[in-house]
Design a protein around this motif. Structure first.
Motif, short mmCIF file in Angstrom:
data_model
loop_
_atom_site.label_atom_id
_atom_site.label_comp_id
_atom_site.label_asym_id
_atom_site.label_seq_id
_atom_site.Cartn_x
_atom_site.Cartn_y
_atom_site.Cartn_z
N HIS A 15 0.82 -1.20 0.00
CA HIS A 15 0.00 0.00 0.00
C HIS A 15 0.86 1.26 0.00
O HIS A 15 1.88 1.32 0.69
CB HIS A 15 -0.91 0.03 1.24
CG HIS A 15 -1.89 -1.08 1.31
ND1 HIS A 15 -1.52 -2.37 1.60
CD2 HIS A 15 -3.24 -1.10 1.14
CE1 HIS A 15 -2.60 -3.14 1.60
NE2 HIS A 15 -3.65 -2.40 1.33
N ARG A 16 0.43 2.27 -0.75
CA ARG A 16 1.06 3.58 -0.73
C ARG A 16 0.03 4.61 -1.13
O ARG A 16 -1.08 4.26 -1.58
CB ARG A 16 2.29 3.62 -1.63
CG ARG A 16 1.99 3.48 -3.12
CD ARG A 16 3.24 3.28 -3.95
NE ARG A 16 4.13 4.43 -3.92
CZ ARG A 16 5.33 4.43 -4.51
NH1 ARG A 16 5.77 3.34 -5.14
NH2 ARG A 16 6.10 5.49 -4.47
N VAL A 17 0.38 5.88 -1.01
CA VAL A 17 -0.58 6.96 -1.28
C VAL A 17 0.09 8.00 -2.17
O VAL A 17 1.25 8.36 -1.97
CB VAL A 17 -1.05 7.62 0.03
CG1 VAL A 17 -1.92 8.85 -0.26
CG2 VAL A 17 -1.84 6.63 0.88
N VAL A 18 -0.65 8.47 -3.18
CA VAL A 18 -0.23 9.65 -3.95
C VAL A 18 -1.17 10.79 -3.57
O VAL A 18 -2.34 10.57 -3.25
CB VAL A 18 -0.26 9.40 -5.47
CG1 VAL A 18 0.78 8.39 -5.86
CG2 VAL A 18 -1.64 8.95 -5.92
N ASN A 19 -0.63 12.01 -3.60
CA ASN A 19 -1.35 13.13 -3.00
C ASN A 19 -2.62 13.55 -3.71
O ASN A 19 -3.60 13.90 -3.08
CB ASN A 19 -0.42 14.35 -2.87
CG ASN A 19 0.53 14.22 -1.70
OD1 ASN A 19 0.28 13.44 -0.78
ND2 ASN A 19 1.62 14.96 -1.74
N ASP A 20 -2.62 13.55 -5.05
CA ASP A 20 -3.80 14.07 -5.72
C ASP A 20 -4.00 13.40 -7.08
O ASP A 20 -3.13 12.70 -7.60
CB ASP A 20 -3.73 15.59 -5.88
CG ASP A 20 -2.43 16.03 -6.56
OD1 ASP A 20 -2.14 15.52 -7.66
OD2 ASP A 20 -1.71 16.86 -5.98
N ALA A 21 -5.17 13.66 -7.67
CA ALA A 21 -5.53 13.05 -8.95
C ALA A 21 -4.62 13.51 -10.08
O ALA A 21 -4.31 12.74 -10.99
CB ALA A 21 -6.99 13.36 -9.28
N GLU A 22 -4.20 14.78 -10.03
CA GLU A 22 -3.31 15.28 -11.08
C GLU A 22 -1.98 14.54 -11.07
O GLU A 22 -1.44 14.20 -12.12
CB GLU A 22 -3.09 16.78 -10.89
CG GLU A 22 -4.30 17.63 -11.22
CD GLU A 22 -4.01 19.11 -11.14
OE1 GLU A 22 -2.82 19.46 -10.98
OE2 GLU A 22 -4.95 19.90 -11.26
N ALA A 23 -1.45 14.28 -9.88
CA ALA A 23 -0.20 13.53 -9.77
C ALA A 23 -0.38 12.12 -10.32
O ALA A 23 0.51 11.57 -10.97
CB ALA A 23 0.27 13.49 -8.32
#
Length: 261
Positions: free
Chosen positions: A47-55
């Motif tokens: 599991h990991r997270v990216v900050n926003d939809a644009e990224a």
């Protein structure tokens, strides 16, 4: 009943009286020992997270496989559009849950690792990669990212945050509704709120609404401490945490706070 000024709020057409918690003596808590990282290593890898939809839209992604294959596995060759590192292994990820604060503010998107690959060659903006291992089938539109290079100690030592923290449980990876000890939860606070791996937060559950038998007012009972969680993987706006103690069944929406709050 004696109420302080401003103690009554309105909920629907009825006033709600919020009772303030009183000081009480609790039995001495045993210190929580250091936690072996084996307890969360599998989760850290997957599991990991990216900050926003644009990224997310800017990341490399699978456009196809050999022989127009739409689903691939270990040993198969895939074609990827976007920037892929020439050296080392990369992760293959699939977008999962879009995390939001309770007020609807976007906090990031969870990615689930479905496999590991390496680049074979590239031509223009198209790279050719080989799938080295796969936990699930690899599909068109899956995301390609360098594997996270996080230095993990053999154990985490629980400790209190240095600053005041106030947040909530916003999700449970896997979709479980009711939460107990040693389950992973997602919080709507992260490194920008001062959190680090090992930080302990208490979990508070909102008090129930009850009818006052004399005034017929709705009374909100004081919140109750229901457990403790330990942050083990913080990102900018969200954190993954492990439930260390649970005196009640925890749920999404429960408040988390540092001991000073």
């Amino acid at each position: 009943m004696l109420l302080s000024p401003g103690a009554a709020a309105f909920e629907g057409d009825r006033s709600v009286v919020k009772l303030s918690p009183q000081v009480r003596t609790l039995p001495h808590r045993e210190a929580i020992k250091a936690i072996p990282m084996d307890s969360v290593k599998a989760f850290l890898r997957q599991h990991r997270v990216v900050n926003d939809a644009e990224a997310l839209q800017a990341l490399a992604y699978v456009v196809g496989g050999d022989n127009r294959r739409l689903i691939s596995g270990a040993g198969d060759t895939l074609y990827v559009r976007g920037e892929v590192p020439r050296q080392g292994r990369v992760g293959i990820y699939r977008p999962a849950e879009d995390y939001q604060a309770l007020d609807g503010t976007p906090l990031g998107t969870e990615l689930i690792n479905v496999g590991v690959a390496r680049q074979i060659s590239s031509e223009g903006e198209i790279a050719r990669i080989e799938v080295l291992s796969a936990h699930q089938e690899v599909r068109v539109n899956d995301i390609i990212l360098p594997l996270e290079a996080r230095e993990l100690s053999t154990e985490l030592t629980p400790r209190a945050p240095l600053n005041a923290v106030d947040g909530h449980i916003i999700a449970v990876p896997g979709g479980v509704r009711f939460i107990g000890r040693l389950q992973v939860v997602t919080l709507d606070v992260g490194t920008l709120d001062g959190l680090q791996a090992g930080h302990m937060l208490r979990v508070n559950q909102q008090g129930e609404l009850v009818n006052d038998p004399r005034t017929e007012e709705l009374i909100r009972l004081p919140s109750t401490e229901a457990g403790r969680v330990m942050v083990f993987k913080p990102y900018d706006h969200v954190s993954y945490a492990l439930v260390m103690q649970a005196s009640r069944v925890l749920e999404k929406g429960d408040q988390v706070a540092s001991s000073g709050n």
